[in-house]
Write a protein that holds these residues in place. Sequence first.
Motif, PDB file in Angstrom:
ATOM      1  N   PHE A  36       3.645   1.486 -11.868  1.00  0.00           N
ATOM      2  CA  PHE A  36       2.957   0.214 -12.259  1.00  0.00           C
ATOM      3  C   PHE A  36       2.280  -0.395 -11.072  1.00  0.00           C
ATOM      4  CE2 PHE A  36       6.625   1.061 -14.522  1.00  0.00           C
ATOM      5  CZ  PHE A  36       6.373   0.916 -16.060  1.00  0.00           C
ATOM      6  N   THR A  37       0.876  -0.489 -11.135  1.00  0.00           N
ATOM      7  CA  THR A  37       0.049  -1.084 -10.321  1.00  0.00           C
ATOM      8  C   THR A  37       0.139  -2.725 -10.133  1.00  0.00           C
ATOM      9  OG1 THR A  37      -1.954  -1.629 -11.526  1.00  0.00           O
ATOM     10  CG2 THR A  37      -1.623   0.839 -10.759  1.00  0.00           C
ATOM     11  N   GLN A  38       0.703  -3.169 -11.117  1.00  0.00           N
ATOM     12  CA  GLN A  38       0.916  -4.783 -11.432  1.00  0.00           C
ATOM     13  C   GLN A  38      -0.661  -5.263 -11.173  1.00  0.00           C
ATOM     14  OE1 GLN A  38       3.732  -4.448 -12.583  1.00  0.00           O
ATOM     15  NE2 GLN A  38       4.394  -6.544 -11.786  1.00  0.00           N
ATOM     16  N   GLY A  39      -1.655  -4.660 -11.285  1.00  0.00           N
ATOM     17  CA  GLY A  39      -2.934  -5.025 -11.513  1.00  0.00           C
ATOM     18  C   GLY A  39      -3.531  -5.290 -10.048  1.00  0.00           C
ATOM     19  N   GLN A  40      -2.910  -4.897  -8.943  1.00  0.00           N
ATOM     20  CA  GLN A  40      -3.194  -5.010  -7.510  1.00  0.00           C
ATOM     21  C   GLN A  40      -3.341  -3.653  -6.719  1.00  0.00           C
ATOM     22  OE1 GLN A  40      -1.088  -8.397  -5.434  1.00  0.00           O
ATOM     23  NE2 GLN A  40       0.103  -8.497  -7.566  1.00  0.00           N
ATOM     24  N   TRP A  41      -2.410  -2.877  -6.795  1.00  0.00           N
ATOM     25  CA  TRP A  41      -2.405  -1.639  -5.998  1.00  0.00           C
ATOM     26  C   TRP A  41      -2.735  -0.478  -6.546  1.00  0.00           C
ATOM     27  CZ3 TRP A  41      -1.677  -3.806  -1.503  1.00  0.00           C
ATOM     28  CH2 TRP A  41      -0.722  -5.092  -1.390  1.00  0.00           C
ATOM     29  N   HIS A  43       2.411   6.139  -2.446  1.00  0.00           N
ATOM     30  CA  HIS A  43       2.925   7.164  -1.928  1.00  0.00           C
ATOM     31  C   HIS A  43       4.612   7.388  -2.198  1.00  0.00           C
ATOM     32  CE1 HIS A  43       4.629   9.727   1.162  1.00  0.00           C
ATOM     33  NE2 HIS A  43       5.896   8.988   1.450  1.00  0.00           N
ATOM     34  N   GLN A  44       5.148   6.418  -2.605  1.00  0.00           N
ATOM     35  CA  GLN A  44       6.683   6.347  -3.231  1.00  0.00           C
ATOM     36  C   GLN A  44       6.549   6.857  -4.618  1.00  0.00           C
ATOM     37  OE1 GLN A  44       8.790   2.620  -4.296  1.00  0.00           O
ATOM     38  NE2 GLN A  44      10.542   3.633  -3.207  1.00  0.00           N
ATOM     39  N   ALA A  45       5.471   6.517  -5.482  1.00  0.00           N
ATOM     40  CA  ALA A  45       5.334   6.943  -6.745  1.00  0.00           C
ATOM     41  C   ALA A  45       4.860   8.480  -6.676  1.00  0.00           C
ATOM     42  CB  ALA A  45       4.072   6.287  -7.430  1.00  0.00           C
ATOM     43  N   GLN A  46       4.593   8.919  -5.651  1.00  0.00           N
ATOM     44  CA  GLN A  46       4.148  10.409  -5.749  1.00  0.00           C
ATOM     45  C   GLN A  46       5.395  11.162  -5.388  1.00  0.00           C
ATOM     46  OE1 GLN A  46       1.308  10.385  -2.463  1.00  0.00           O
ATOM     47  NE2 GLN A  46      -0.254   9.732  -3.567  1.00  0.00           N
ATOM     48  N   MET A  47       6.578  10.475  -4.731  1.00  0.00           N
ATOM     49  CA  MET A  47       7.946  11.115  -4.456  1.00  0.00           C
ATOM     50  C   MET A  47       8.795  11.359  -5.568  1.00  0.00           C
ATOM     51  SD  MET A  47       8.604   9.703  -0.609  1.00  0.00           S
ATOM     52  CE  MET A  47      10.121  10.325  -0.749  1.00  0.00           C
ATOM     53  N   PRO A  61       0.822  -1.309   0.063  1.00  0.00           N
ATOM     54  CA  PRO A  61      -0.081   0.041  -0.001  1.00  0.00           C
ATOM     55  C   PRO A  61       0.773   1.233  -0.040  1.00  0.00           C
ATOM     56  CG  PRO A  61      -0.907  -1.784   1.574  1.00  0.00           C
ATOM     57  CD  PRO A  61       0.406  -2.309   1.132  1.00  0.00           C
ATOM     58  N   MET A  62       1.909   1.305   0.449  1.00  0.00           N
ATOM     59  CA  MET A  62       2.888   2.454   0.433  1.00  0.00           C
ATOM     60  C   MET A  62       3.487   3.010  -1.103  1.00  0.00           C
ATOM     61  SD  MET A  62       2.747   3.715   3.462  1.00  0.00           S
ATOM     62  CE  MET A  62       4.142   4.918   3.272  1.00  0.00           C
ATOM     63  N   GLY A  99       2.410  14.539 -12.280  1.00  0.00           N
ATOM     64  CA  GLY A  99       2.713  14.145 -13.585  1.00  0.00           C
ATOM     65  C   GLY A  99       2.884  12.689 -13.847  1.00  0.00           C
ATOM     66  N   VAL A 100       2.658  11.678 -13.145  1.00  0.00           N
ATOM     67  CA  VAL A 100       2.989  10.396 -12.952  1.00  0.00           C
ATOM     68  C   VAL A 100       1.943   9.656 -13.687  1.00  0.00           C
ATOM     69  CG1 VAL A 100       3.112   8.349 -11.236  1.00  0.00           C
ATOM     70  CG2 VAL A 100       3.747  10.534 -10.439  1.00  0.00           C
ATOM     71  N   THR A 101       2.376   8.833 -14.618  1.00  0.00           N
ATOM     72  CA  THR A 101       1.574   8.098 -15.502  1.00  0.00           C
ATOM     73  C   THR A 101       1.380   6.799 -14.698  1.00  0.00           C
ATOM     74  OG1 THR A 101       2.571   9.011 -17.397  1.00  0.00           O
ATOM     75  CG2 THR A 101       1.713   6.730 -17.715  1.00  0.00           C
ATOM     76  N   VAL A 102       0.077   6.388 -14.726  1.00  0.00           N
ATOM     77  CA  VAL A 102      -0.445   5.023 -14.146  1.00  0.00           C
ATOM     78  C   VAL A 102      -0.713   3.900 -15.332  1.00  0.00           C
ATOM     79  CG1 VAL A 102      -2.151   4.113 -12.514  1.00  0.00           C
ATOM     80  CG2 VAL A 102      -1.321   6.455 -12.195  1.00  0.00           C
TER      81      VAL A 102
END
Length: 299
Positions: free
Chosen positions: A169-174, A155-159, A151-152, A188-191
């Motif tokens: 990369f959600t890996q289809g789970q997060w 937060h890392q992706a936001q940094m 779940p964290m 500006g993060v691409t999901v």
Amino acid sequence: MTYDVIIVGGSFAGQSAAMQLARARRKVLVVDGRKPRNRFAEASHGFLGQDGKAPAAIIAEASRQLGLYKTVTQLQGEATEIGREGDLFALTLADGTTQRATRIVLATGVRDELPDIEGLQQRWGKTVIHCPFCHGYEVADRPLGVLAGNPMSVHQAQMIPDWGPTTYFTQGQWEPDPEQAALLDARGVTVVRSPVVELLGEGTDLEAVRLNDGRVLPLGGLFVAPKTHLTSPLAEQLGCALEAGPTGPFIRVDSFQQTTVKGVYAAGDAAVAMANATMASAAGVMAGVAAHRSLIMPD
């Protein structure tokens, strides 16, 4: 010999604890298996005065300095079992020998369990990394990715955009919730929801990732949050309480690094949810000072 303190683990936390006790002229034994968590990294960064040095070189110099103190003994070996013998702790090593002490400092570290993705393991500590403050500068201005693992991760992706253009990369789970998604968008993060299945590039370099849907996306660095496991059973053998961290369990300690078992202290990655070299060293200093203080004022 009965030692005042046995320190299990000789990396940043263990050596820092030993130095305080050495300077207090305590009889100290440092037992180290020589398999630190950071052995995959070519350099340690963000550690004041040591930036850019190989972790092994930092520890070797610390060991040399500790060797100048006559009350310190350093022993290479694996600690396998620990128990009480009256007022003492008895530590058994893999070679069958037993060492005894009045206090114990556990600086045993953790083991990383990496995602099972082709090409990831060989790049660990080089272009696949976990801490932007430790290694982000070295991959800055490249296309960067964050591989979700808990779940964290969001937060890392936001940094990470402070170091380079970022893909989460959600890996289809997060999946990010609406509030998190809004902040990712503002940063500006691409999901990307299609899972990463392979890392591509020469040697330990990372050039791209292949997705489950067949797409290949350019990437120069990938941040992951591996699951962590305590490397040693000693804390559980002693009955120390554990906490559930975002990546795995760690030993519960108070502000003096005291565990829930009297006379047992813990420091470093085994006793904290968020770790780096500086914090490990600082915790080791506190554990060493607190162990010394407890020998003077046991209550």
